[in-house]
Design a protein around this motif. Structure first.
Motif, PDB file in Angstrom:
ATOM      1  N   GLY A  95      20.511  33.854 -14.905  1.00 57.33           N
ATOM      2  CA  GLY A  95      20.508  34.491 -16.211  1.00 57.33           C
ATOM      3  C   GLY A  95      19.339  34.021 -17.064  1.00 57.33           C
ATOM      4  O   GLY A  95      18.613  33.088 -16.707  1.00 57.33           O
ATOM      5  N   GLU A 102      12.668  33.184 -22.566  1.00 61.60           N
ATOM      6  CA  GLU A 102      12.360  33.963 -23.769  1.00 61.60           C
ATOM      7  C   GLU A 102      11.103  33.433 -24.453  1.00 61.60           C
ATOM      8  O   GLU A 102      10.260  34.206 -24.920  1.00 61.60           O
ATOM      9  N   ALA A 104      24.148  41.570 -13.329  1.00 62.17           N
ATOM     10  CA  ALA A 104      24.259  41.241 -14.754  1.00 62.17           C
ATOM     11  C   ALA A 104      22.956  40.659 -15.281  1.00 62.17           C
ATOM     12  O   ALA A 104      22.462  41.042 -16.346  1.00 62.17           O
ATOM     13  N   GLY A 105      22.363  39.732 -14.526  1.00 64.86           N
ATOM     14  CA  GLY A 105      21.105  39.127 -14.950  1.00 64.86           C
ATOM     15  C   GLY A 105      19.972  40.125 -14.987  1.00 64.86           C
ATOM     16  O   GLY A 105      19.078  40.045 -15.841  1.00 64.86           O
ATOM     17  N   GLU A 117      20.216  41.974 -18.215  1.00 70.31           N
ATOM     18  CA  GLU A 117      19.820  41.113 -19.341  1.00 70.31           C
ATOM     19  C   GLU A 117      18.306  40.996 -19.463  1.00 70.31           C
ATOM     20  O   GLU A 117      17.774  40.779 -20.560  1.00 70.31           O
ATOM     21  N   ALA A 175      16.000  42.391 -22.242  1.00 67.63           N
ATOM     22  CA  ALA A 175      15.917  41.787 -23.572  1.00 67.63           C
ATOM     23  C   ALA A 175      14.628  41.005 -23.784  1.00 67.63           C
ATOM     24  O   ALA A 175      14.279  40.690 -24.925  1.00 67.63           O
ATOM     25  N   PHE A 217      23.739  49.843 -23.328  1.00 68.65           N
ATOM     26  CA  PHE A 217      24.030  48.867 -24.374  1.00 68.65           C
ATOM     27  C   PHE A 217      24.974  49.512 -25.383  1.00 68.65           C
ATOM     28  O   PHE A 217      24.711  50.618 -25.869  1.00 68.65           O
ATOM     29  N   ARG A 265      26.483  46.599 -21.352  1.00 69.23           N
ATOM     30  CA  ARG A 265      26.093  45.350 -21.995  1.00 69.23           C
ATOM     31  C   ARG A 265      26.227  45.474 -23.502  1.00 69.23           C
ATOM     32  O   ARG A 265      25.996  46.538 -24.082  1.00 69.23           O
ATOM     33  N   GLY A 307      24.809  44.707 -27.135  1.00 67.60           N
ATOM     34  CA  GLY A 307      23.533  44.354 -27.739  1.00 67.60           C
ATOM     35  C   GLY A 307      22.807  45.554 -28.272  1.00 67.60           C
ATOM     36  O   GLY A 307      23.186  46.702 -28.044  1.00 67.60           O
TER      37      GLY A 307
END
Length: 449
Positions: A95, A101, A128-129, A132, A135, A404, A439, A441
């Motif tokens: 993740g 970031e 899932a990762g 993500e 982002a 999202f 997700r 967000g």
């Protein structure tokens, strides 16, 4: 023209494994211990016949002093300066981390082309990762497995984008010629005619066949071409119900067949028309779908069927009732022994492969999402409507989408099935597995400029 590709990322995300994959040798040390790589390492990378300079770097650390970590960072910065394109590698199984970031922000400010490489994407645990990763604001992540060599064609096209336009046409032709063959597996229960079908496709008695069930034990891979298109054709051992598998050799054969399914692109599930679609066939089909492979149902021994209409109707109804997750799966009747409908089967294989690889533009997806949610809004949760905000295609092979929304945990399975069926109908995605990741967000691009 030679370009330079730099591989960057935090420690232990698989940078050196990717470097070794690109150069075709184990030049860089690889271990689970973070920080094995300290110096820049250079080599000649090669993807589908195109060569380039590739630089492996130490894991990015947030250190600016004279410490070892600080000096390693300086080396990484120099690699970035020399690079024509930078690959930021992340570990999707672990993740996103604050360090991912931080360095994504740093690379965006570098004014150098940056591609986000999502490593360790083999298997469903990485989904899932992968969702993500959007982002980070670096565009669509490239899903790969550096260890297993998956996703290298997508990586090639990304590196190709860094080449001057004058070279692009030649590189596209080179990529088309050197791209790997279509991975096609033939699976089914024992004695349904898998080896007979492979022999007919090849035009020779390449594999042993006979009335005895279980002649084939190993998964036999054969390089072949159909109408000029390279194919890696794999015949597999018959899969019986787990309770009936007792001998050690049969257990090994079963494991080998399951491994073949995992590495296939298109899988033909062969049936005996006289026996129809049995419970074990459905179990095999679900294995194929769960692995995200393109599925085709081949109904063999069609020449010996006495009541064809009734047999075909029974199979279609069973598929529709028991395999709703691959609605529209191609169904081809054939005779492996006589060679009837072999061309039709191969056209279905190519069609399924094209659908499995299909990509849909983000703008088209969001226009569609707005229309389908307006026609049938998501159900309310605790008096408040669940709002679907943004949608994008995370990857192909199989088509995988990220949505999202405000309350992902409150979106029922029935509504996800509604979305899946709508995607199939609107964007012409019959038969292939479709995955939708919900997700929480905001739109990851809304505040990016």
């Amino acid at each position: 023209m030679t370009i330079t590709v730099a591989i960057l990322g935090r420690p232990n995300v698989g940078k050196s494994t990717l470097f070794n994959r690109l150069v075709g040798q184990k030049l860089a040390l690889v271990d689970d211990t973070p920080g094995v790589t300290r110096d820049r390492r250079e080599g000649e990378g090669n993807l589908f016949g195109f060569t380039f300079r590739v630089i492996d770097t130490a894991g990015l650390e947030e250190r600016f002093d004279a410490s070892l970590e600080g000096r390693m960072r300086v080396q990484t910065e120099r690699a970035l300066e020399e690079a024509d394109i930078t690959l930021l590698v992340i570990d999707v199984r672990a993740g996103l981390t604050p360090l991912d970031e931080h360095f994504a922000n740093w690379l965006r400010r570098s004014n150098k082309p940056v591609a986000l490489v999502a490593n360790k994407c083999e298997g469903r645990a990485a989904e899932a990762g992968l969702a993500e990763a959007y982002a980070l604001g670096l565009g669509e992540p490239i899903p790969i497995s550096a260890e297993h060599g998956l996703g290298m064609s997508d990586l090639f096209h990304t590196i190709q984008a860094a080449i001057p336009e004058a070279d692009e046409e030649g590189l596209e032709d080179e990529a088309a010629e050197a791209a790997g063959p279509l991975q096609l597996a033939i699976v089914g229960r024992p004695n349904v005619g898998k080896s007979t079908l492979v022999n007919k496709l090849l035009g020779e008695e390449r594999l042993l066949t006979g009335p005895e069930a279980g002649i084939t034990r190993d998964s036999i891979a054969i390089d072949w071409a159909f109408e000029g298109r390279p194919i890696r054709l794999v015949d597999t051992a018959g899969l019986r119900r787990k309770a009936r598998v007792t001998g050690k050799i049969e257990k090994l054969s079963t494991a080998d067949t399951l491994r073949t399914i995992r590495f296939a692109q298109v899988v033909v599930l062969l049936l005996d028309v006289e026996e129809g679609l049995e419970k074990q066939d459905l179990t095999i089909a679900r294995m194929v779908v769960d692995e995200g492979r393109a599925l085709i149902i081949g109904v063999n021994k069609w020449d010996s069927c006495r009541d064809r209409d009734a047999a075909l109707l029974a199979i279609r109804e069973r598929i529709e009732r028991s395999l709703p997750q691959v609605r529209g799966v191609p169904l081809v009747t054939l005779s492996a022994l006589q060679g009837h409908n072999i061309d039709r089967l191969m056209q279905a294989v190519f069609g399924a492969h094209e659908v499995w690889n299909r990509r849909i533009g983000t703008a088209d997806l969001n226009r569609w999402l707005e229309a389908v949610t307006a026609a049938h809004p998501p159900p309310a949760s605790a008096g408040r409507r669940v709002r679907l905000k943004y949608m994008t295609q995370a990857k192909s092979r199989p088509p995988t989408f990220a949505i999202f929304c405000t309350k992902p945990q409150d979106l029922p399975t029935s509504y996800l099935r509604y979305l899946e069926n709508g995607l199939r109908e609107t964007f012409d995605l019959p038969g292939t597995p479709i995955r939708i990741n919900i997700r929480k967000g905001e739109n990851p691009y809304a505040k990016k400029k």
